[in-house]
Design a protein around this motif. Structure first.
Motif, short mmCIF file in Angstrom:
data_model
loop_
_atom_site.label_atom_id
_atom_site.label_comp_id
_atom_site.label_asym_id
_atom_site.label_seq_id
_atom_site.Cartn_x
_atom_site.Cartn_y
_atom_site.Cartn_z
N HIS A 93 -3.64 -13.62 37.58
CA HIS A 93 -4.95 -13.06 37.22
C HIS A 93 -4.88 -12.34 35.88
O HIS A 93 -4.03 -11.49 35.67
CB HIS A 93 -5.41 -12.09 38.31
CG HIS A 93 -5.84 -12.78 39.57
ND1 HIS A 93 -7.16 -12.96 39.90
CD2 HIS A 93 -5.11 -13.36 40.56
CE1 HIS A 93 -7.23 -13.61 41.06
NE2 HIS A 93 -6.01 -13.86 41.48
N TRP A 94 -5.81 -12.68 35.00
CA TRP A 94 -5.85 -12.12 33.65
C TRP A 94 -7.17 -11.41 33.40
O TRP A 94 -8.22 -11.84 33.89
CB TRP A 94 -5.75 -13.25 32.61
CG TRP A 94 -4.43 -13.93 32.56
CD1 TRP A 94 -3.97 -14.89 33.42
CD2 TRP A 94 -3.38 -13.71 31.61
NE1 TRP A 94 -2.71 -15.28 33.06
CE2 TRP A 94 -2.32 -14.58 31.95
CE3 TRP A 94 -3.24 -12.86 30.51
CZ2 TRP A 94 -1.13 -14.62 31.23
CZ3 TRP A 94 -2.06 -12.92 29.77
CH2 TRP A 94 -1.02 -13.78 30.14
N THR A 95 -7.11 -10.34 32.61
CA THR A 95 -8.32 -9.77 32.02
C THR A 95 -8.23 -9.94 30.51
O THR A 95 -7.14 -9.88 29.92
CB THR A 95 -8.51 -8.28 32.37
OG1 THR A 95 -7.40 -7.54 31.87
CG2 THR A 95 -8.62 -8.07 33.88
N VAL A 96 -9.37 -10.19 29.90
CA VAL A 96 -9.43 -10.51 28.47
C VAL A 96 -10.59 -9.73 27.84
O VAL A 96 -11.67 -9.63 28.44
CB VAL A 96 -9.67 -12.03 28.26
CG1 VAL A 96 -9.60 -12.39 26.78
CG2 VAL A 96 -8.68 -12.86 29.07
N THR A 97 -10.35 -9.16 26.67
CA THR A 97 -11.40 -8.40 25.98
C THR A 97 -11.47 -8.80 24.52
O THR A 97 -10.45 -8.83 23.83
CB THR A 97 -11.12 -6.88 26.06
OG1 THR A 97 -10.90 -6.52 27.43
CG2 THR A 97 -12.29 -6.07 25.50
N LEU A 98 -12.66 -9.12 24.05
CA LEU A 98 -12.87 -9.43 22.63
C LEU A 98 -13.62 -8.26 22.00
O LEU A 98 -14.69 -7.85 22.49
CB LEU A 98 -13.66 -10.73 22.46
CG LEU A 98 -13.85 -11.27 21.04
CD1 LEU A 98 -14.05 -12.80 21.06
CD2 LEU A 98 -15.04 -10.63 20.32
N SER A 99 -13.05 -7.70 20.92
CA SER A 99 -13.64 -6.54 20.27
C SER A 99 -13.79 -6.77 18.77
O SER A 99 -13.07 -7.57 18.18
CB SER A 99 -12.76 -5.30 20.47
OG SER A 99 -12.46 -5.10 21.82
N ASN A 101 -14.15 -4.04 15.52
CA ASN A 101 -14.16 -2.62 15.13
C ASN A 101 -14.15 -1.72 16.36
O ASN A 101 -14.89 -0.74 16.45
CB ASN A 101 -15.37 -2.30 14.25
CG ASN A 101 -15.36 -3.11 12.97
OD1 ASN A 101 -14.31 -3.26 12.34
ND2 ASN A 101 -16.52 -3.64 12.60
N ASP A 102 -13.31 -2.09 17.33
CA ASP A 102 -13.13 -1.31 18.57
C ASP A 102 -14.37 -1.26 19.45
O ASP A 102 -14.42 -0.48 20.40
CB ASP A 102 -12.65 0.12 18.26
CG ASP A 102 -11.25 0.12 17.67
OD1 ASP A 102 -10.46 -0.76 18.04
OD2 ASP A 102 -10.96 0.99 16.83
N VAL A 103 -15.38 -2.08 19.17
CA VAL A 103 -16.53 -2.19 20.06
C VAL A 103 -16.39 -3.48 20.86
O VAL A 103 -16.19 -4.55 20.27
CB VAL A 103 -17.86 -2.20 19.26
CG1 VAL A 103 -19.05 -2.41 20.21
CG2 VAL A 103 -18.01 -0.91 18.48
N VAL A 104 -16.47 -3.37 22.19
CA VAL A 104 -16.31 -4.54 23.04
C VAL A 104 -17.53 -5.46 22.89
O VAL A 104 -18.67 -5.04 23.08
CB VAL A 104 -16.15 -4.13 24.52
CG1 VAL A 104 -16.15 -5.36 25.42
CG2 VAL A 104 -14.87 -3.33 24.70
N ALA A 105 -17.27 -6.72 22.57
CA ALA A 105 -18.36 -7.70 22.47
C ALA A 105 -18.37 -8.64 23.67
O ALA A 105 -19.43 -9.09 24.10
CB ALA A 105 -18.23 -8.50 21.18
N THR A 106 -17.21 -8.96 24.21
CA THR A 106 -17.11 -9.93 25.30
C THR A 106 -15.96 -9.55 26.21
O THR A 106 -14.90 -9.16 25.73
CB THR A 106 -16.83 -11.36 24.74
OG1 THR A 106 -17.55 -11.55 23.53
CG2 THR A 106 -17.25 -12.42 25.74
N THR A 107 -16.18 -9.65 27.53
CA THR A 107 -15.09 -9.46 28.47
C THR A 107 -14.91 -10.75 29.27
O THR A 107 -15.85 -11.55 29.38
CB THR A 107 -15.34 -8.31 29.46
OG1 THR A 107 -16.44 -8.65 30.32
CG2 THR A 107 -15.65 -7.01 28.73
N ALA A 108 -13.74 -10.93 29.81
CA ALA A 108 -13.50 -12.12 30.63
C ALA A 108 -12.42 -11.85 31.64
O ALA A 108 -11.59 -10.95 31.47
CB ALA A 108 -13.11 -13.31 29.75
N THR A 109 -12.44 -12.62 32.71
CA THR A 109 -11.31 -12.69 33.64
C THR A 109 -10.98 -14.15 33.82
O THR A 109 -11.86 -15.01 33.77
CB THR A 109 -11.64 -12.06 35.01
OG1 THR A 109 -12.80 -12.69 35.57
CG2 THR A 109 -11.91 -10.56 34.88
#
Lengths: 273, 273
Positions: A93-99, A101-109
């Motif tokens: 199981h993975w968690t993924v975060t796209l940011s 300038n340190d602002v989260v734009a997209t999350t994923a699992t």
């Protein structure tokens, strides 16, 4: 040197990431895949999956991916961080975060798994469609850049007929592949699960503000099935179950030309109408 | 004092959480909702949604929830941490983690949204079923504890007929509600999206090792629709699209008795067979 081996496909460029170590990757938006606002969501989903595939800690193959489009992605660089939160014998199981300038734009699992030969059955049936060769590729108006990267042969519910007025059904069915043709893999399959116009626009027969808020892909194909498919067109179909109170669902299926279910796509779309 | 107002439903006990501050909550497994291994997955999903609902930073209503069953949950206490990673004008994105002794057991993402009156259409159709009152409630063998908390009236594909041998279809349809009856809310709706036996067992007509690895619920009902439904039985139906290579999908719909689609459930199930 064969030109085939040195040819780099635009999809590979657009999903390319630079590893910075410790599960952190840097990428950059590609103007060739721009949508109305920011990048084509299917490409973003593919990029998030790519980050896990490029992380050498990944085990097995992708079996599930959920992407949450939390905010817009601005043109330019972005950072992706991946975390293998739990590794079991057969699943990971993975968690993924796209940011940006340190602002989260997209999350994923994402769930990866070991594929094994088991009892198998396909209960869903592919949609009725003539062979891809019997359907003319659509010619799109110059609306959004990303469409130029796909060859689409509509069998039902063409996105081209957006201004045709209201329709009773939200179903679209088409043969789709990358343009130019590219052998199918989990990344391009992910992107193809999101090639459909928001169903509310098809139903209303006009443009309305709409965007995917969350997308889930279940992969049924392993790498062997994908290799056998090669770069032949994929039969893609999508419909909404319910549209209302500001949100619409969408259920999609992606089939090989010989009736194998490659993946299903599930999404919830925000709309104003 | 009426006994009705002082009665606490077991589902409310089981989904009860103690806020520890900073988006952290403590809960405890309830033996009444035990499954083969650990708690009933539908209850776990409801508990993760509960954590967001109890966080005073949440805006609007749940529109989507994805739960990843990363590892077993042991009997006893657990900790849930929630993070509102991004709040927009109309949507809010959350990540949720359930841990025991600092080991992640379950991850989730949730999207909350503002419900507005919009153009609406339901394309899916409810399954054919006689009224709930015309179907006898199933009596389950003492297999797993959680089943005792549900009244199930099977119309098709009863989980009771597990040993009936192989079947050609994975479809199950039933009227379901909490036992004793409890007014429907987003929490119980979440749990009900997972009341189905793994489809592979229904198809094979025997017990095989199987468990949900990821579950996604799209909510179509807002609190007004749920209030109107009250504690009347919900018409639930589920089927698999494709089973093979160690994993099966499952697509579920939950309907009111007057044909309103309350929610859809999507899951991927690991199996050995």
């Amino acid at each position: 040197m064969s030109p085939i081996t040195t040819f780099s496909h635009r999809f590979d460029d657009a999903t390319g990431l630079t590893p910075l170590g410790d599960g952190v990757f840097e990428g950059r938006t590609d103007p060739a895949y721009t949508n109305m606002v920011g990048p084509f969501g299917g490409l973003t989903a593919a990029i998030l999956l790519q980050a896990v595939l490029l992380d050498e800690r990944h085990l097995g193959e992708p079996v599930s991916l959920t992407v949450n489009y939390a905010g817009p992605i601005a043109d330019g660089p972005f950072t992706i961080s991946v975390d293998p939160v739990r590794t079991n014998r057969n699943t990971q199981h993975w968690t993924v975060t796209l940011s940006q300038n340190d602002v989260v734009a997209t999350t994923a699992t994402a769930v990866f798994g070991t594929r094994r030969a088991t009892w198998a059955s396909t209960e869903s049936a592919p949609p009725e469609a003539p062979p891809a060769s019997a359907v003319e590729p659509a010619e799109f108006p110059e609306l959004v850049a990303w469409l130029d990267n796909y060859e689409m042969r509509f069998v039902e519910g063409s996105s081209l007929e957006l201004d045709a007025g209201p329709r009773p059904s939200s179903t679209s069915t088409l043969w789709v592949r990358d343009k130019p043709a590219r052998p199918l893999d989990h990344l391009s399959l992910t992107a193809m699960s999101d090639v459909f116009l928001p169903r509310v626009m098809l139903r209303l027969g006009k443009f309305v503000p709409a965007g995917t808020v969350t997308l889930t892909v279940y992969f049924h194909a392993d790498t062997d099935v994908l290799a056998a498919q090669g770069d032949r067109p994929v039969l893609a179909t999508a419909r909404a179950g319910r549209l209302g109170r500001g949100f619409s669902d969408q259920y999609a299926e992606l089939w090989t030309d010989d009736g194998e279910l490659l993946a299903t796509g599930h999404q919830l779309v925000y709309f104003k109408a």
